[in-house]
Scaffold this active site. Sequence first.
Site, PDB file in Angstrom:
ATOM      1  N   SER A  64       0.804  -1.239   0.000  1.00 43.58           N
ATOM      2  CA  SER A  64       0.000   0.000   0.000  1.00 43.58           C
ATOM      3  C   SER A  64       0.828   1.276   0.000  1.00 43.58           C
ATOM      4  O   SER A  64       0.286   2.355  -0.261  1.00 43.58           O
ATOM      5  CB  SER A  64      -0.921   0.033   1.213  1.00 43.58           C
ATOM      6  OG  SER A  64      -2.005  -0.827   0.999  1.00 43.58           O
ATOM      7  N   LYS A  67       0.515   3.314  -3.030  1.00 46.17           N
ATOM      8  CA  LYS A  67      -0.673   4.145  -3.309  1.00 46.17           C
ATOM      9  C   LYS A  67      -0.326   5.633  -3.304  1.00 46.17           C
ATOM     10  O   LYS A  67      -0.937   6.424  -4.027  1.00 46.17           O
ATOM     11  CB  LYS A  67      -1.767   3.871  -2.260  1.00 46.17           C
ATOM     12  CG  LYS A  67      -2.349   2.451  -2.329  1.00 46.17           C
ATOM     13  CD  LYS A  67      -3.201   2.178  -1.098  1.00 46.17           C
ATOM     14  CE  LYS A  67      -3.859   0.817  -1.118  1.00 46.17           C
ATOM     15  NZ  LYS A  67      -4.503   0.497   0.188  1.00 46.17           N
ATOM     16  N   TYR A 189      -3.113  -2.441 -10.641  1.00 48.57           N
ATOM     17  CA  TYR A 189      -3.070  -2.238  -9.179  1.00 48.57           C
ATOM     18  C   TYR A 189      -2.225  -3.323  -8.482  1.00 48.57           C
ATOM     19  O   TYR A 189      -1.406  -3.025  -7.613  1.00 48.57           O
ATOM     20  CB  TYR A 189      -4.505  -2.202  -8.630  1.00 48.57           C
ATOM     21  CG  TYR A 189      -4.580  -2.171  -7.122  1.00 48.57           C
ATOM     22  CD1 TYR A 189      -4.281  -1.009  -6.408  1.00 48.57           C
ATOM     23  CD2 TYR A 189      -4.921  -3.317  -6.398  1.00 48.57           C
ATOM     24  CE1 TYR A 189      -4.320  -0.987  -5.020  1.00 48.57           C
ATOM     25  CE2 TYR A 189      -4.968  -3.302  -5.008  1.00 48.57           C
ATOM     26  CZ  TYR A 189      -4.663  -2.138  -4.325  1.00 48.57           C
ATOM     27  OH  TYR A 189      -4.699  -2.126  -2.943  1.00 48.57           O
ATOM     28  N   TYR A 240      -5.148   4.036   7.897  1.00 43.93           N
ATOM     29  CA  TYR A 240      -6.533   3.544   7.970  1.00 43.93           C
ATOM     30  C   TYR A 240      -7.146   3.795   9.342  1.00 43.93           C
ATOM     31  O   TYR A 240      -7.119   4.923   9.807  1.00 43.93           O
ATOM     32  CB  TYR A 240      -6.582   2.053   7.572  1.00 43.93           C
ATOM     33  CG  TYR A 240      -5.692   1.759   6.399  1.00 43.93           C
ATOM     34  CD1 TYR A 240      -6.008   2.269   5.142  1.00 43.93           C
ATOM     35  CD2 TYR A 240      -4.514   1.042   6.534  1.00 43.93           C
ATOM     36  CE1 TYR A 240      -5.183   2.045   4.053  1.00 43.93           C
ATOM     37  CE2 TYR A 240      -3.690   0.804   5.448  1.00 43.93           C
ATOM     38  CZ  TYR A 240      -4.031   1.310   4.211  1.00 43.93           C
ATOM     39  OH  TYR A 240      -3.219   1.099   3.142  1.00 43.93           O
ATOM     40  N   VAL A 258       1.229  -3.743   3.887  1.00 42.85           N
ATOM     41  CA  VAL A 258       1.156  -5.043   4.575  1.00 42.85           C
ATOM     42  C   VAL A 258       2.426  -5.868   4.418  1.00 42.85           C
ATOM     43  O   VAL A 258       2.568  -6.903   5.075  1.00 42.85           O
ATOM     44  CB  VAL A 258      -0.067  -5.905   4.155  1.00 42.85           C
ATOM     45  CG1 VAL A 258      -1.364  -5.350   4.681  1.00 42.85           C
ATOM     46  CG2 VAL A 258      -0.107  -6.141   2.670  1.00 42.85           C
TER      47      VAL A 258
END
Length: 304
Positions: A64, A67, A189, A240, A258
């Site tokens: 992530s 991103k 992605y 998050y 992760v």
Amino acid sequence: MPDFQVILESIYQDAINASDKGIVASYIPELEHIDKNNFGIHLRTSDGKSYGIGDYKKRFSIQSISKVLALSKAMELIGEAIWERIDVEPSGHKFNQLALLEIENGIPRNPLINSGAIVIADILVSNLKNPKEDFLSYLRDLTGDNTICFNKDVALSEKLTGFKNYAAANLLKSFKNLQNPVDEVLDFYFHQCSIEMSCSQLSNVFYLFANNGRCLQDKLHITDGQVKRVNALMLTCGFYDEAGEFAFEVGLPGKSGVGGGIVALLPDKFVISTWSPGLNKKGNSKLGMLALAKFTTKTKLSIF
Ligand code: DON
């Protein structure tokens, strides 16, 4: 200035001696065999110095963390139009939660949760000629480092098990917030998430966010105003449902993955990256978060 090398050394000793190193992510099968005893930390300061300890040169799956880089590329390509399709509010939920997306008519809460990152992937697929190659070239250009690569086994492993991402992409499609075919967007992605970097490579790639949009190669990629927005999103949404905790303990904009990586920065001062594959209950690197909390406490260098 604090003695960074001494501080990193003491953080490293605490980390390698920790009894609870968290749990390695297993929902992407290719990641579950990584040894949780790996620990690396790397600091790049704005005055050109670099410090690293432990496994800071070993590559890991940035997941992530990618991103943020996809977002900055999308900003470079289409600017403010991004915000017609994605909101900028923290979600307060897990990175792959779907309920809010349905309730909020297919507008993801922010670009750092999975659904928002899938919309960003859609934007890159629409606006890049050869999306995967061009995205990799972007990262290589930021640093002059041509060794940054996808891990195709990790991308395939996620493709075979990424049911929630397929659900998110289909939901976005049903709300007309995905312009390209679901398979094409997710292929991009999954590759984006599979990119591997070491802590030192991560600090180098993220340098532009600590340097007003100007990368390590001294090229201007995004404006001051866009950097402000990227850093605001990292601070409020980068962890998050643990974004509050990260701001509370560390006090820096940052992003986790992760794969166990975290990168954080203080504008005009430094970028710092950690890698410890064991995650806490919220899915963020357990020892990475502790290490960064110690770093900002010991150096008194945070935004607060
Ligand atoms: O889409 C996924 O589930 C993964 N490729 C990335 C998730 C991730 O890294 C969440 N962050 N901590």
